[in-house]
Design a protein around this motif. Structure first.
Motif, short mmCIF file in Angstrom:
data_model
loop_
_atom_site.label_atom_id
_atom_site.label_comp_id
_atom_site.label_asym_id
_atom_site.label_seq_id
_atom_site.Cartn_x
_atom_site.Cartn_y
_atom_site.Cartn_z
N VAL A 157 3.04 11.73 2.53
CA VAL A 157 2.45 11.32 3.77
C VAL A 157 2.75 9.69 3.76
O VAL A 157 2.78 9.05 4.68
CB VAL A 157 1.08 11.53 3.67
CG1 VAL A 157 0.12 10.77 4.84
CG2 VAL A 157 0.74 12.94 3.85
N ALA A 158 2.66 9.08 2.55
CA ALA A 158 2.85 7.75 2.39
C ALA A 158 4.33 7.20 2.86
O ALA A 158 4.47 6.41 3.58
CB ALA A 158 2.63 7.13 0.99
N LEU B 133 0.86 -1.19 -0.06
CA LEU B 133 -0.09 0.02 0.17
C LEU B 133 0.81 1.33 -0.02
O LEU B 133 0.45 2.14 -0.79
CB LEU B 133 -1.00 0.11 1.26
CG LEU B 133 -1.94 -1.11 1.27
CD1 LEU B 133 -2.53 -0.90 2.67
CD2 LEU B 133 -2.98 -0.81 -0.13
N GLY B 134 1.84 1.24 0.84
CA GLY B 134 2.71 2.31 0.85
C GLY B 134 3.52 2.80 -0.44
O GLY B 134 3.62 3.78 -0.85
N ILE B 135 4.11 1.58 -1.00
CA ILE B 135 5.08 1.99 -2.33
C ILE B 135 3.82 2.38 -3.30
O ILE B 135 4.26 3.30 -4.19
CB ILE B 135 5.57 0.70 -2.69
CG1 ILE B 135 6.89 0.53 -1.53
CG2 ILE B 135 6.38 0.89 -3.97
CD1 ILE B 135 7.40 -0.79 -1.72
N ASP B 136 2.90 1.63 -3.47
CA ASP B 136 1.82 2.12 -4.44
C ASP B 136 1.38 3.82 -4.01
O ASP B 136 1.27 4.52 -5.15
CB ASP B 136 0.57 1.23 -4.26
CG ASP B 136 -0.45 1.36 -5.50
OD1 ASP B 136 -0.21 1.29 -6.65
OD2 ASP B 136 -1.39 2.21 -4.74
N ALA B 137 1.23 3.99 -3.00
CA ALA B 137 0.67 5.59 -2.63
C ALA B 137 2.07 6.32 -3.07
O ALA B 137 1.85 7.51 -3.67
CB ALA B 137 0.32 5.59 -1.33
N VAL B 138 3.30 6.08 -2.97
CA VAL B 138 4.33 6.93 -3.26
C VAL B 138 4.69 7.21 -4.66
O VAL B 138 4.80 8.15 -5.11
CB VAL B 138 5.66 6.17 -2.42
CG1 VAL B 138 6.88 7.12 -3.02
CG2 VAL B 138 5.74 6.37 -0.98
N ARG C 20 2.04 6.36 -7.00
CA ARG C 20 0.89 6.76 -7.92
C ARG C 20 0.16 8.00 -7.27
O ARG C 20 -0.71 8.48 -8.00
CB ARG C 20 -0.09 5.61 -8.17
CG ARG C 20 0.70 4.44 -8.86
CD ARG C 20 -0.54 3.35 -8.90
NE ARG C 20 0.08 2.14 -9.60
CZ ARG C 20 -0.76 1.30 -10.27
NH1 ARG C 20 -1.98 1.22 -9.99
NH2 ARG C 20 0.07 0.28 -10.67
N GLY C 21 0.65 8.29 -6.11
CA GLY C 21 -0.15 9.36 -5.37
C GLY C 21 0.06 10.82 -6.01
O GLY C 21 1.03 11.10 -6.64
N GLN C 22 -0.77 11.59 -5.54
CA GLN C 22 -0.90 12.88 -6.07
C GLN C 22 -0.61 13.99 -4.90
O GLN C 22 -1.32 13.83 -3.72
CB GLN C 22 -2.24 13.26 -6.93
CG GLN C 22 -2.76 12.39 -7.93
CD GLN C 22 -1.65 12.60 -9.16
OE1 GLN C 22 -1.46 13.84 -9.21
NE2 GLN C 22 -1.69 11.73 -10.00
#
Length: 230
Positions: free
Chosen positions: A59-60, A44-49, A51-53
């Motif tokens: 935050v991730a 979850l964390g790496i995906d947020a880092v 692909r996140g906006q």
């Protein structure tokens, strides 16, 4: 006669240094849980880092810096190392080394603990008290007892050839944590028998695990700053 040169060049026998290997006790259930938690948090964390906006990647990243050391501290890190001289307890945030001569009692109640002569109490995180494990061990013990009684009965019918083998001689079934505490108590008892002939006992040492505390604190500070500024 041999010359001084030949005497000096002759190989000298090596004197082995006395040492006792550590017995290591860890919780297999905690390690399995740690693997699962790291996999979920990492995914979850790496995906947020990636692909996140906006602030989401930061935050991730802060959550990862905070969560990963804590997961490792409470699952992979706890361990108990014991030999003939001392017990070393590696808890989530501290490492405690207690010579056997400083151990007053090894207590099992709601948790497994080592209590020193001066009254200090240290919990053994690597050896949790598992009521479920004790119930499983009790059921296995009951089945083994029933099988032994059945074997003893059939042995008596056959003239006693199998009676003694099936009726007893096997050790009682114990939960994993209880077996580890039995081993530690045996080491303590052996030290008490030899305490009069041993060298100085030594002192209890406690060290904070800064390698775990520092990154967790850094992640908490970063996460707090991002939430406040955000």
């Amino acid at each position: 006669m041999t010359s001084p040169e030949s005497q000096s060049s002759a190989p000298q026998p090596s004197v082995p240094e006395p040492e006792t290997r550590d017995r290591v006790y860890r919780s297999s259930g905690a390690i399995a849980g740690g693997v699962l938690m790291l996999a979920i948090v990492g995914w979850l964390g790496i995906d947020a880092v990636v692909r996140g906006q906006g602030r989401t990647p930061w935050v991730a990243l802060a959550v990862l810096i905070l969560a990963v050391p804590l997961i490792v501290a409470f699952t992979f890190r706890p361990a108990v190392y014991a030999n003939d001289e001392r017990v070393r307890v590696r808890n989530p945030f501290r490492v405690i080394v207690v010579p056997w001569g400083q151990v007053a009692v090894l207590r099992s109640s709601l948790s497994n603990e080592v209590i020193t002569e001066d009254g200090a109490k240290y919990q053994l995180w690597a050896l949790p008290v598992s009521l479920r494990g004790r119930k499983r061990a009790g059921r296995r013990e009951a089945r083994a007892t029933a099988a032994g009684e059945a074997g003893a009965g059939s042995g008596r019918v056959l003239g006693g050839l199998r009676g003694s083998a099936g009726a007893g001689g096997s050790e009682p079934v114990r939960a994993e944590g209880d077996r580890a505490m039995d081993d530690l108590r045996a080491l303590l008892a052996a030290d008490e028998e030899q305490r009069g002939t041993r060298r100085e006992v030594g002192d209890v040492s406690v060290r904070w695990a800064y390698e775990v505390v520092a990154p967790a604190v850094a992640g908490a500070i970063l996460l707090t700053v991002l939430l406040v500024v955000g």
